[in-house]
Write an enzyme that holds these catalytic residues in place. Structure first.
Site, mmCIF file in Angstrom:
data_model
loop_
_atom_site.group_PDB
_atom_site.id
_atom_site.type_symbol
_atom_site.label_atom_id
_atom_site.label_comp_id
_atom_site.label_asym_id
_atom_site.label_seq_id
_atom_site.Cartn_x
_atom_site.Cartn_y
_atom_site.Cartn_z
ATOM 1 N N CYS A 45 59.204 63.230 14.530
ATOM 2 C CA CYS A 45 58.423 64.199 14.716
ATOM 3 C C CYS A 45 58.432 64.846 15.979
ATOM 4 O O CYS A 45 58.479 63.926 17.107
ATOM 5 C CB CYS A 45 56.954 64.081 14.441
ATOM 6 N N ARG A 101 65.577 66.563 16.269
ATOM 7 C CA ARG A 101 64.707 65.164 16.063
ATOM 8 C C ARG A 101 64.773 65.012 14.606
ATOM 9 O O ARG A 101 64.788 63.839 14.206
ATOM 10 C CB ARG A 101 63.597 65.147 16.507
ATOM 11 N N TRP A 153 58.408 64.991 9.965
ATOM 12 C CA TRP A 153 59.187 64.126 9.206
ATOM 13 C C TRP A 153 58.469 63.233 8.401
ATOM 14 O O TRP A 153 57.724 62.211 8.794
ATOM 15 C CB TRP A 153 60.131 63.195 10.216
ATOM 16 N N ASN A 188 52.499 61.710 15.621
ATOM 17 C CA ASN A 188 53.970 61.025 15.293
ATOM 18 C C ASN A 188 53.697 59.498 15.166
ATOM 19 O O ASN A 188 53.256 59.167 16.330
ATOM 20 C CB ASN A 188 54.926 61.212 16.418
ATOM 21 N N GLY A 189 53.943 58.971 14.093
ATOM 22 C CA GLY A 189 53.797 57.317 13.957
ATOM 23 C C GLY A 189 53.217 57.208 12.527
ATOM 24 O O GLY A 189 53.098 58.040 11.631
ATOM 25 N N GLU A 213 81.848 52.220 12.700
ATOM 26 C CA GLU A 213 81.119 53.449 13.205
ATOM 27 C C GLU A 213 81.957 54.543 12.699
ATOM 28 O O GLU A 213 81.123 55.869 12.253
ATOM 29 C CB GLU A 213 81.497 53.528 15.090
ATOM 30 N N LYS A 221 79.615 57.570 10.938
ATOM 31 C CA LYS A 221 79.993 59.092 11.190
ATOM 32 C C LYS A 221 80.206 59.900 9.841
ATOM 33 O O LYS A 221 79.505 60.850 9.617
ATOM 34 C CB LYS A 221 80.809 59.370 12.018
ATOM 35 N N GLU A 238 77.054 59.602 7.397
ATOM 36 C CA GLU A 238 75.515 60.296 7.419
ATOM 37 C C GLU A 238 75.811 61.903 7.617
ATOM 38 O O GLU A 238 74.764 62.548 7.445
ATOM 39 C CB GLU A 238 75.063 59.490 8.714
ATOM 40 N N HIS A 257 88.828 38.993 0.408
ATOM 41 C CA HIS A 257 87.789 38.347 -0.094
ATOM 42 C C HIS A 257 86.712 39.107 -0.928
ATOM 43 O O HIS A 257 85.443 38.738 -0.971
ATOM 44 C CB HIS A 257 87.053 37.688 1.488
ATOM 45 N N LYS A 270 66.866 62.213 15.007
ATOM 46 C CA LYS A 270 67.614 61.900 16.502
ATOM 47 C C LYS A 270 67.024 60.600 16.854
ATOM 48 O O LYS A 270 67.780 59.430 17.430
ATOM 49 C CB LYS A 270 67.643 62.862 17.216
HETATM 50 C C1 F6R Z 1 74.296 57.534 14.239
HETATM 51 C C2 F6R Z 1 73.182 57.491 15.286
HETATM 52 C C3 F6R Z 1 72.320 56.417 15.183
HETATM 53 C C4 F6R Z 1 71.654 55.946 16.252
HETATM 54 C C5 F6R Z 1 70.486 55.006 16.442
HETATM 55 C C6 F6R Z 1 70.238 54.657 17.711
HETATM 56 O O1 F6R Z 1 75.046 58.698 14.718
HETATM 57 O O2 F6R Z 1 72.919 58.560 15.822
HETATM 58 O O3 F6R Z 1 72.837 55.399 14.355
HETATM 59 O O4 F6R Z 1 72.917 55.467 17.247
HETATM 60 O O5 F6R Z 1 69.656 55.593 15.709
HETATM 61 O O6 F6R Z 1 69.618 55.633 18.409
HETATM 62 P P1 F6R Z 1 69.641 55.528 20.073
HETATM 63 O O7 F6R Z 1 70.960 55.090 20.701
HETATM 64 O O8 F6R Z 1 68.846 56.831 20.665
HETATM 65 O O9 F6R Z 1 68.809 54.112 20.554
#
Ligand code: F6R
Length: 592
Positions: free
Chosen positions: A2, A28, A71, A97-98, A470, A474, A477, A493, A587
């Protein structure tokens, strides 16, 4: 998660300032939003479901107020559940937030005392609790702070909250876990959940620590220790970030902009991060063992580091996801080094890992993008990534920035820093060429072929295995296509059972010792009808499509990160998804 923004000062444009502040926090992730301001001794409130992007506010002029992007956790996404929430008297407007873990018990107590609730949220209990505590503290010095301290002590869980107190014309805030930043300006004070929302107003920031309470007026900020109830002398940081880096600069989306910023960021690291790499390498030499920890994309960078240190420096580093660290930390002691990786520096699972490690006397290093963030402040040796604000929910430039620093550190550990610099520079050059010589367009064309597929697989071996994980993250998501990354050798396997005629499979095949084996894996997929897209310096008959990449040696892990980022971006656009704000994601993940 949030977003929180508050303003108190001389100017009467509080609603507009708050709205603009919330727009800066949009990245966020949220599903509803709201603002409250003081008007003629009462609270004026608006709450909405949906996006704030082009919204304007109808609230009247005011000199004080706060706003929130929600959120949802407790209670559906509705206007009633959007914050701010009022107490019964209408004197207090609360945003949060929380998660208040004991909210049900508190709600029952408050209902029994005659309070009326208007939402299903855990947040609303805070407003009513504070209402009672304010009544009890009436007449005391610092009564708003003392009442908030008493209410705050009754909350279980990790919570950051802010209150507009209409009667005293002040804002107040308290936190454990989720971040809250206070801004000092001339005849005004601000608060926000993220410094990036404050930078256009002030660079003089105080980061509220856990179990602290703040009271804000136009004259400044007061901070109190919530455990002892005493007033503190707050530390003020002068933040050097340039706020203008956080705009779109002509790109359609932050994701595209941030992908294109990678060559500059990586070059900057190659040129200027040598001393940081030497310092981290020295810490690793002094330690009996090194442990890397991160979540999501940062975890993939940590896993990639495990391969890089093994290959370049013949040094083993341990690795754990932040959310798993607590189950794997028992062997740590005062001779251990933990390096935490985090773009935001606020990911709760990473912070919890570091707090647990510190209890064992561990030395803590960090690779973190946000100056002054909780991780930055917790670490003994924080290294800033220097990637600039990352506004897209997806991590792109922060991922390759971490990889670049880790590669440099591996070379520095082996006393070959100059060679490391050249490797990283060559990789940055290749990324620059890829973005401008038509290969990015090739990725768009591949996206056109794939965007209606339900499943997509990515394989890599050795250092390309974390890159496959990775790439899959990408793609899934941002485009919501089911994508999975695998270690190429694991196919037979079990995974190969998933391959059907036409199933797309990205094969990461740099010219290293994994080359022959990964092509065999690609053959196995092709023999079952798979459609093979090869990312490789050389063409091969197994590839249905070849994406050519220069052979940049150990820098391949940087270069191989790029094509899947571009592919994911175009898949999102073709499927009508917003690349900057994927559904259900935030985020900065500040709740467990
Ligand atoms: C994926 C992504 C998330 C962050 C994860 C950790 O694209 O952005 O998987 O990598 O939430 O976030 P940070 O790096 O801020 O600890």
């Amino acid at each position: 998660m949030c977003g929180i923004f508050g303003y108190v000062g001389r100017c009467e444009d509080a609603p507009q300032r708050i709205l603009e502040g919330l727009k800066k926090l949009e990245y966020r992730g949220y599903d509803s939003w709201g603002i409250a301001v003081r008007l003629n001794g009462n609270a004026a409130i608006e709450r909405h479901v949906g996006k704030i992007g082009l919204a304007s506010t109808m609230l009247p002029a005011s000199e004080i107020g706060l706003g929130h992007t929600r959120w949802a956790t407790h209670g559906a996404v509705t206007e009633e559940n959007a914050h701010p929430h009022l107490d019964c008297s209408g004197r207090l407007a609360v945003i949060h937030n929380g998660i208040v873990e004991n909210h049900q018990a508190l709600r029952r107590e408050l209902l029994a005392r005659g309070h009326l609730f208007h939402s299903q949220t855990d947040t609303e209990v805070i407003a009513h609790l504070l209402e009672d505590e304010l009544r009890a503290a009436a007449g005391e010095a610092d009564h708003l702070a003392q009442a908030l301290i008493c209410a705050f002590r009754k909350l279980d869980g990790l919570n950051a909250l802010a209150v507009l107190d209409i009667a005293s014309h002040r804002l107040a805030a308290a936190k454990t876990g989720s971040p809250l930043v206070l801004g000092w300006a001339s005849e005004a004070s601000y608060l926000a959940s993220d410094p990036s929302a404050l930078l256009e107003h002030t660079r003089r920031l105080t980061f509220l620590e856990d179990n602290q309470v703040a009271v804000l007026s136009e004259g400044g900020v007061q901070v109190f220790d919530a455990t002892l109830g005493e007033r503190l002398d707050p530390r003020i940081w002068d933040i050097t970030w340039q706020p203008e880096l956080a705009d779109l600069a002509g790109y359609e989306h932050f994701m595209a902009k941030e992908i294109h910023e990678q060559p500059r960021v990586i070059h900057q690291i190659a040129a200027g991060w040598g001393a940081h790499a030497e310092q981290l390498a020295e810490l690793m030499r002094e330690a009996r063992g090194t442990y890397m920890v991160g979540c999501g994309t940062a975890a993939h960078a940590a896993l990639a580091a495990q391969y890089a240190f093994s290959r370049i420096a013949a040094r083993h580093v341990n690795f754990a996801n932040g959310s798993e660290f607590a189950y794997l930390e028992h062997f740590l002691n005062e001779h251990s080094l933990v390096i935490a990786l985090s773009q935001s520096g606020e990911t709760i699972d990473v912070l919890d890992s570091i707090r647990a490690a510190k209890k064992r006397g561990v030395t803590v290093g960090a690779l973190v993008n946000v100056e002054g963030s909780s991780l930055y402040r917790l670490a003994d040796y924080p290294v800033l990534l220097g990637a600039g604000p990352e506004r897209c929910v997806l991590a792109t430039k922060s991922f390759t920035a971490k990889l670049a620093i880790l590669l440099l550190t591996a070379y520095a550990f082996d006393h070959r820093l100059e060679e490391g610099r050249e490797v990283v520079q060559r990789a940055a050059d290749e990324i620059q060429h890829f973005l401008s010589d038509g290969r990015a367009e090739l990725m768009r064309q591949i996206a056109e072929q794939l965007y209606q597929r339900e499943h997509l697989y990515i394989i890599g071996r050795g250092p390309s295995y974390p890159l496959a994980l990775e790439a899959a993250l990408k793609i899934k998501e941002v485009s919501y296509i089911h994508a999975e990354g695998f270690a190429g050798g694991e196919l037979k396997h079990g995974v190969i059972a998933l391959i059907e005629p036409g199933t797309p499979c990205l094969v990461i095949a740099p010219k290293d010792e994994t080359y022959t084996a990964i092509l065999s894996g690609a053959m196995e997929v092709k023999a079952r009808g798979g459609f093979i897209i090869g990312l490789s310096p050389e063409p091969d008959e197994v590839f249905d499509i070849h994406v050519p990449l220069a052979d940049v040696g150990e820098g391949a892990m940087l270069v191989n990160a790029l094509p899947p980022q571009i592919l994911a971006y175009h898949l999102a656009l073709l499927r009508g998804c917003d690349p900057d704000k994927p559904r259900n994601l935030a985020k900065s993940v500040t709740v467990k």
